[in-house]
Motif scaffolding. Sequence first.
Motif, PDB file in Angstrom:
ATOM      1  N   PHE A  29       0.829  -1.201   0.000  1.00 43.04           N
ATOM      2  CA  PHE A  29       0.000   0.000   0.000  1.00 43.04           C
ATOM      3  C   PHE A  29       0.873   1.264   0.000  1.00 43.04           C
ATOM      4  CE2 PHE A  29      -1.775   3.287   2.814  1.00 43.04           C
ATOM      5  CZ  PHE A  29      -2.886   3.668   2.074  1.00 43.04           C
ATOM      6  N   VAL A  88       1.208   4.034  -3.085  1.00 41.98           N
ATOM      7  CA  VAL A  88       0.874   5.453  -2.928  1.00 41.98           C
ATOM      8  C   VAL A  88       2.084   6.337  -3.207  1.00 41.98           C
ATOM      9  CG1 VAL A  88       0.213   7.228  -1.261  1.00 41.98           C
ATOM     10  CG2 VAL A  88      -0.983   5.049  -1.283  1.00 41.98           C
ATOM     11  N   VAL A  98       8.484  10.964   3.576  1.00 44.68           N
ATOM     12  CA  VAL A  98       7.488  11.467   4.524  1.00 44.68           C
ATOM     13  C   VAL A  98       6.513  10.365   4.930  1.00 44.68           C
ATOM     14  CG1 VAL A  98       5.635  13.120   4.852  1.00 44.68           C
ATOM     15  CG2 VAL A  98       7.694  13.802   3.633  1.00 44.68           C
ATOM     16  N   LEU A  99       6.071   9.576   3.931  1.00 45.42           N
ATOM     17  CA  LEU A  99       5.102   8.521   4.238  1.00 45.42           C
ATOM     18  C   LEU A  99       5.673   7.499   5.216  1.00 45.42           C
ATOM     19  CD1 LEU A  99       3.381   7.573   0.864  1.00 45.42           C
ATOM     20  CD2 LEU A  99       2.362   8.642   2.864  1.00 45.42           C
ATOM     21  N   LEU A 132       8.166   7.823   7.253  1.00 43.53           N
ATOM     22  CA  LEU A 132       8.385   8.457   8.558  1.00 43.53           C
ATOM     23  C   LEU A 132       7.076   8.544   9.333  1.00 43.53           C
ATOM     24  CD1 LEU A 132      10.301  10.139  10.424  1.00 43.53           C
ATOM     25  CD2 LEU A 132       9.382  12.154   9.286  1.00 43.53           C
ATOM     26  N   LEU A 135       6.012   6.767  13.051  1.00 47.10           N
ATOM     27  CA  LEU A 135       5.572   7.578  14.199  1.00 47.10           C
ATOM     28  C   LEU A 135       4.178   7.149  14.649  1.00 47.10           C
ATOM     29  CD1 LEU A 135       6.777  11.110  13.038  1.00 47.10           C
ATOM     30  CD2 LEU A 135       7.770   9.686  14.828  1.00 47.10           C
ATOM     31  N   LEU A 136       3.330   6.907  13.632  1.00 51.30           N
ATOM     32  CA  LEU A 136       1.960   6.524  13.917  1.00 51.30           C
ATOM     33  C   LEU A 136       1.895   5.146  14.578  1.00 51.30           C
ATOM     34  CD1 LEU A 136      -0.860   7.607  13.428  1.00 51.30           C
ATOM     35  CD2 LEU A 136      -0.896   6.389  11.265  1.00 51.30           C
ATOM     36  N   LYS A 163       2.569   5.088  18.215  1.00 49.66           N
ATOM     37  CA  LYS A 163       1.442   5.581  19.014  1.00 49.66           C
ATOM     38  C   LYS A 163       0.341   4.535  19.113  1.00 49.66           C
ATOM     39  CE  LYS A 163       2.053  10.468  18.659  1.00 49.66           C
ATOM     40  NZ  LYS A 163       1.877  11.597  17.784  1.00 49.66           N
ATOM     41  N   VAL A 215      15.084  16.996   2.095  1.00 44.07           N
ATOM     42  CA  VAL A 215      14.072  16.689   3.094  1.00 44.07           C
ATOM     43  C   VAL A 215      14.787  16.711   4.433  1.00 44.07           C
ATOM     44  CG1 VAL A 215      12.537  14.906   3.959  1.00 44.07           C
ATOM     45  CG2 VAL A 215      12.695  15.327   1.525  1.00 44.07           C
ATOM     46  N   ILE A 270      15.049  16.048   7.890  1.00 39.68           N
ATOM     47  CA  ILE A 270      14.424  15.295   8.966  1.00 39.68           C
ATOM     48  C   ILE A 270      14.821  15.874  10.321  1.00 39.68           C
ATOM     49  CG2 ILE A 270      14.117  12.975   9.878  1.00 39.68           C
ATOM     50  CD1 ILE A 270      13.713  12.314   7.260  1.00 39.68           C
ATOM     51  N   LEU A 293       9.764  15.346  17.435  1.00 44.08           N
ATOM     52  CA  LEU A 293       9.162  14.307  16.590  1.00 44.08           C
ATOM     53  C   LEU A 293       7.679  14.529  16.357  1.00 44.08           C
ATOM     54  CD1 LEU A 293      10.841  10.996  17.764  1.00 44.08           C
ATOM     55  CD2 LEU A 293      11.084  12.190  15.577  1.00 44.08           C
ATOM     56  N   SER A 294       6.983  15.016  17.390  1.00 48.57           N
ATOM     57  CA  SER A 294       5.537  15.151  17.245  1.00 48.57           C
ATOM     58  C   SER A 294       5.179  16.269  16.264  1.00 48.57           C
ATOM     59  CB  SER A 294       4.895  15.404  18.606  1.00 48.57           C
ATOM     60  OG  SER A 294       5.489  16.512  19.211  1.00 48.57           O
ATOM     61  N   LEU A 314       7.131  16.893  13.556  1.00 50.83           N
ATOM     62  CA  LEU A 314       7.757  16.591  12.276  1.00 50.83           C
ATOM     63  C   LEU A 314       6.744  16.103  11.235  1.00 50.83           C
ATOM     64  CD1 LEU A 314      10.485  16.706  11.039  1.00 50.83           C
ATOM     65  CD2 LEU A 314      10.905  14.351  11.747  1.00 50.83           C
ATOM     66  N   ALA A 315       5.941  15.098  11.644  1.00 48.05           N
ATOM     67  CA  ALA A 315       5.014  14.517  10.656  1.00 48.05           C
ATOM     68  C   ALA A 315       4.005  15.554  10.147  1.00 48.05           C
ATOM     69  CB  ALA A 315       4.329  13.297  11.244  1.00 48.05           C
ATOM     70  N   PHE A 324       5.635  17.969   7.759  1.00 48.37           N
ATOM     71  CA  PHE A 324       5.884  17.385   6.447  1.00 48.37           C
ATOM     72  C   PHE A 324       4.598  17.248   5.655  1.00 48.37           C
ATOM     73  CE2 PHE A 324      10.172  15.792   7.646  1.00 48.37           C
ATOM     74  CZ  PHE A 324      10.812  16.315   6.552  1.00 48.37           C
ATOM     75  N   PHE A 325       3.509  16.897   6.343  1.00 52.80           N
ATOM     76  CA  PHE A 325       2.224  16.820   5.643  1.00 52.80           C
ATOM     77  C   PHE A 325       1.913  18.169   4.996  1.00 52.80           C
ATOM     78  CE2 PHE A 325       0.270  13.269   8.502  1.00 52.80           C
ATOM     79  CZ  PHE A 325       1.283  12.427   8.096  1.00 52.80           C
ATOM     80  N   LEU A 330       4.026  18.630   2.029  1.00 49.75           N
ATOM     81  CA  LEU A 330       3.726  17.670   0.969  1.00 49.75           C
ATOM     82  C   LEU A 330       2.465  18.026   0.190  1.00 49.75           C
ATOM     83  CD1 LEU A 330       5.386  15.205   0.297  1.00 49.75           C
ATOM     84  CD2 LEU A 330       3.719  13.815   1.500  1.00 49.75           C
ATOM     85  N   GLU A 363      -5.018  10.729  14.337  1.00 47.62           N
ATOM     86  CA  GLU A 363      -3.774  10.761  13.558  1.00 47.62           C
ATOM     87  C   GLU A 363      -3.788   9.713  12.455  1.00 47.62           C
ATOM     88  OE1 GLU A 363      -0.021  10.803  15.603  1.00 47.62           O
ATOM     89  OE2 GLU A 363      -0.739  12.323  16.996  1.00 47.62           O
ATOM     90  N   SER A 364      -4.342   8.532  12.756  1.00 51.56           N
ATOM     91  CA  SER A 364      -4.408   7.484  11.734  1.00 51.56           C
ATOM     92  C   SER A 364      -5.260   7.940  10.566  1.00 51.56           C
ATOM     93  CB  SER A 364      -5.000   6.194  12.314  1.00 51.56           C
ATOM     94  OG  SER A 364      -4.312   5.829  13.472  1.00 51.56           O
ATOM     95  N   PHE A 377      -3.461  10.440   8.510  1.00 55.43           N
ATOM     96  CA  PHE A 377      -2.492   9.781   7.637  1.00 55.43           C
ATOM     97  C   PHE A 377      -3.183   9.166   6.420  1.00 55.43           C
ATOM     98  CE2 PHE A 377      -0.189   5.984   6.308  1.00 55.43           C
ATOM     99  CZ  PHE A 377       0.994   6.570   5.920  1.00 55.43           C
ATOM    100  N   LEU A 384      -4.000  11.801   4.038  1.00 53.56           N
ATOM    101  CA  LEU A 384      -2.803  12.245   3.325  1.00 53.56           C
ATOM    102  C   LEU A 384      -2.476  11.290   2.178  1.00 53.56           C
ATOM    103  CD1 LEU A 384      -0.244  14.216   3.373  1.00 53.56           C
ATOM    104  CD2 LEU A 384       0.894  12.219   4.320  1.00 53.56           C
ATOM    105  N   ALA A 385      -2.546   9.973   2.476  1.00 54.41           N
ATOM    106  CA  ALA A 385      -2.257   8.978   1.441  1.00 54.41           C
ATOM    107  C   ALA A 385      -3.212   9.151   0.270  1.00 54.41           C
ATOM    108  CB  ALA A 385      -2.363   7.570   2.025  1.00 54.41           C
TER     109      ALA A 385
END
Lengths: 588, 290
Positions: A130, A134, A147-148, A150, A154-155, A158, B35, B37, B215-216, B218-219, B222-223, B226, B260-261, B264, B267-268
Amino acid sequence: MARTDNMVHNPIIAAKTWRAFQVKILRREFGATGMLNSGRVIGLALFIAAALCPFYLSEFKVGLIGLGLTYGLFAVGLDLAWGRTGIISIGQAVFFGLGTYGVAVALVRHGTALVGGVIGVALAAILGAFTAAVGLRRVTNPSTMAVLTLAITLLAEKVARDWWSVTGGSSGLYVPPLTSTYSYYYTCFVATNCVVVLLWFFVLRRPLGNRLTAIRLNDRRAEHLGIPIFRERVVAFTLSAVISAIAGCLSAPWMSSVSPDRVGIVLSTQVLVWVAVGGRATLLGPFVGAVALTYGQDALASSMGNSYLLMLGVLFILSVLLVPNGIAGVFRTGPQLADTTPKGAAESHSPRPPDTGEVLTAAAIVKRFAGNTALDGADLRVEACEIVCLIGPNGAGKTTLLNILSGAIGCDAGTVTLRGERIDTAPPHRRVAAGLARTFQIPSLFPGLTVAEHLILARQEAGMAVPLPDAYARLERDYSGRRVEMLSLSDRRSLEIAMALCSQPAVLLLDEPAAGLARHEADALAKTLRTLRDQVGCAIVCVEHDMEIVRDLADRVICLHRGRVISEGTMDQVSANAEVRRAYLGLA
Amino acid sequence: MSGSVQILLDFIWVSAGLALVAFSLGLILGELKIVNIAQGDLMMVGAYSMYALRGLPFLVALLVTFVIGLLLGFVLERGVLRWVYDKGFMATLLATWGVGIVLEQGVATIFTVSQKGIDQPLKGFVTVGGVAYPEYRIVVVLGIVVLLAILLFLVYRSSLGLRLRASIDNVEMASMLGISPQRVFAMVFSLATALAVLAGALIAPTIAINPTLGLSFLAPAFFAVLISKQGSLAGPVAGAVAVEFIFTLLQAYLNITVAESILFGLLALFIVLKPQGISWSWKPAREKAS
C-alpha cells in the motif's frame, strides 16, 4: 522431449544432471576459475564463525549474536529497498514490529507462534504494498516516500502504545523465556540463511535483481529499456517489508518484552545505521553492521549510556560522508549484475515480421508547460523503414515531441498510434514492448556498469539475444569489460543505440545523435544509421541540428516551428521553403 | 459556545507554530531540495536553549536563541550538507537524519532525558468570546503572523526574495546570472534553521521539554509541505493551517491516535489524487522587469 523423460526416470542420469547443475551454479557464482574475491572469503569466514559461535561463546553472548542475526536479516530487508532499488524507507521498523508483535501476541495468548508470525508478515506485506503504491508512482516527488514512511513509523508507535487490549500498551507484552538458547540460536541461524539463500537465487540473481539495480542507477533509462519501474518498485518494497517482518518474527523470542519501540523511530534509525555502516547493496554488509553494532551496543551502552547513541549518530554521518559504500563496500569486487542473457533464443526467436505502411502516427499533439505552449497541434507520420529527420530552431518543440512519442511525458491533447495500437496513455515500458526504442540527447546510461552489463540488461528486457549490427558489435568485442564512464562520447552514443537495437524496435527515436561528435564521427554517423536501418528494418525518427547529416540521412525532413509542422519534404524542398527560412532567421 | 471558542483558539495557536516550522521546512525543500528530517530536532534545540537561558529576560533569551539557530544552521550547512549535495537526494536526507540523531543524543547527554519546563513570561489571561485564554499564546500567535507576513512579503516583493525564488526555480540559471548558489544555500539553511529553532523557543514555555519533543511536530509539518506544490513558499503555511484544521476537527470527536491514523489515511489519499501537491491560489503579483 524424450530426453526430458529419460532424465526424470533414470536415476543415474538424473544424478548426473543434478551434478552438472551444481557445477554450473558454482561456476556462475564463483567464476569459471574458482577464484574467490576478498568479499566472499570474508563472508565465508564470518559464516563459519557464526555457525560455530555456541562452541566458544557464553550463553548470553550467543543470545546477543542470535539477536544480531535477526537484526541483520531485518537490515537485509531494508537493503533490498534502499541499497538495491534506491527506495528510501525511514520507517522500516514498522514491518519488523508487525512480525514481532504477531509472534508475541500469539505467544502471550498461548496460540501458535507460527500463525501469529504469518499474520504479522501478511500485514507487513499489505502495508508495504500500500505504502509503495501510494508513494512510488512516476509522478510523485521523491520526498513523498520519505514522509510517508516516517509518518507510518511515528503513527505505529502511538498505535502500539494506545491499543492496550492487543499490544499491552507502553509496558508491552512479556514473551515467555526460551527453554534453550542454543537450539533457538540454530533455528534462527538456519531460518536466516534460508531467507537469504532464497533471496539470492530467486531475486538477486534473476532478471528481477538486475531490474532493481537498473532502476536504482537510472530509472529513466530503465523504463525506456522496457522495465515497468512502478511495478518493480512496489514488488521490491513489498518484498523488503516481508523480509523485515520475518526477521521481526524470529527476533521475538530473544526479547524479554515486546514494547512499542519495536515499531518506532529509534529502531528505524538504527537499521539505517546498520545498513549504511555495513555496506549497501551487499548481502554481508547488513549482517556485519547489525551484529557488530548490536554487540557493541551491549558492550558499550552500560558504560557510555546516551553517549553511545550519540557516537552512533556521528558514526552514521561520517559513514554517509566518507564511506558511502560502507565496510563491505571496501571489499566487494564482484559484478553488479547477474548474467541473464537469454540463451539460444536468437535462433528460436523469429525476427519481427517486417512492417508495412504507417508504423507511427502522432496527430494534433498539444503540450503546455505552465502556460507556455511547446506543441500546438503537431502531426507526424512515419512509414515502415523510413528515416524522418525533425529539424527546427531552438524551442520549436522537437525534443518535446520525441518525449511524448516515447512516453517520457504525457501530452495534453492528441493521439499517438504505433503499428495500429493507441499508445498515448501507455507508460514508456509498454511502448518499448510495442516496438519503440529511444536514445537521449545526453546519453543516458547506467553509471558504474560495464558495456557488457548494459547489453545484459538490454537483452534481458528484450527477451532475446540478437547479434548486433557490425558497427555496434565492435563495442561488445573491444570494450565489454569497460565501465561506461570510461567511454568516449561517441561510444556512449553507440552503446545507447546498441541497447535500443536489442529489442528489435519497429521505430527508433534518436535525439541529436551527432551532437558533440567530431566531424569525422558525425560524417560516418549518417552512413552507419542508413546501413543500420537496412539491416534491422526499423524506421528512424531523428532530431538533428546538423544539416549536412540531415541531408545525408533523411528520407523525409519535417520542420517544426513554435510547436507546429511548417514544412515537410526532401531536404531541398524544406530548405527552399520561405516560412522555414523566416523561422531560422527569426523573422517570423 | 465557549467550548468551540476554546477549540478555535487552540487551533489558531497550534497552526501558528506549525506554520512557522512548515515554512522553514518548505524553504529548505524548495531551495536545497533536501528533506530535512532534523527540523523537529532543531525545534527541540530552541526549546533547550530557552531552558538554558532561563535566567535572562525572555526577549533577550529569544534573540540569543535565534542567533544560535543562525550559527547552528551555518555550521550544519558548511560542515555536513555541503559535502553531500552532489551525492543526491538520498544522501542529503540521510545526512540530516544523522544530524537529528546527534542533536537529540547530544542534548540528552548534556541535559539528561528528564523533562524540563520554563515559566511563561506573560502570566495573564485575555478573555476572548467568554474564554480566558493565556496572554502569552495570543502574543506569540500575533508575533508569528507578523513574522510570516514579513517573510512572505520579502520573498515575493524584495529583490532578495526574487533572487531566492530564481534560485529555487533553477539553480544553474540563477548562478549564471550571478546568484551564487553556495551563498544562497548557506543563507537559506541558516535562516530556515533559525526559524525552526525560534518556533521551538516560542513553544517551549507551553510544553514539557524533552529531547524527543520535535518528533511530534515533524510529521504534520511534512504533511503541510507535501500537500503544497514543491518550491512554493506560501504553500506550506496554507498547508499547515489546512492540516491543523482537519486534525482539530478529527480530534474534537475522536481519540488522538485514531485521529492521527485518519489524518495519515487522508494524506495517502491526497497523494494519490494530487501527487504534485496543490498550487494554492495565493499568486504573487507579476514582477516589474528591471
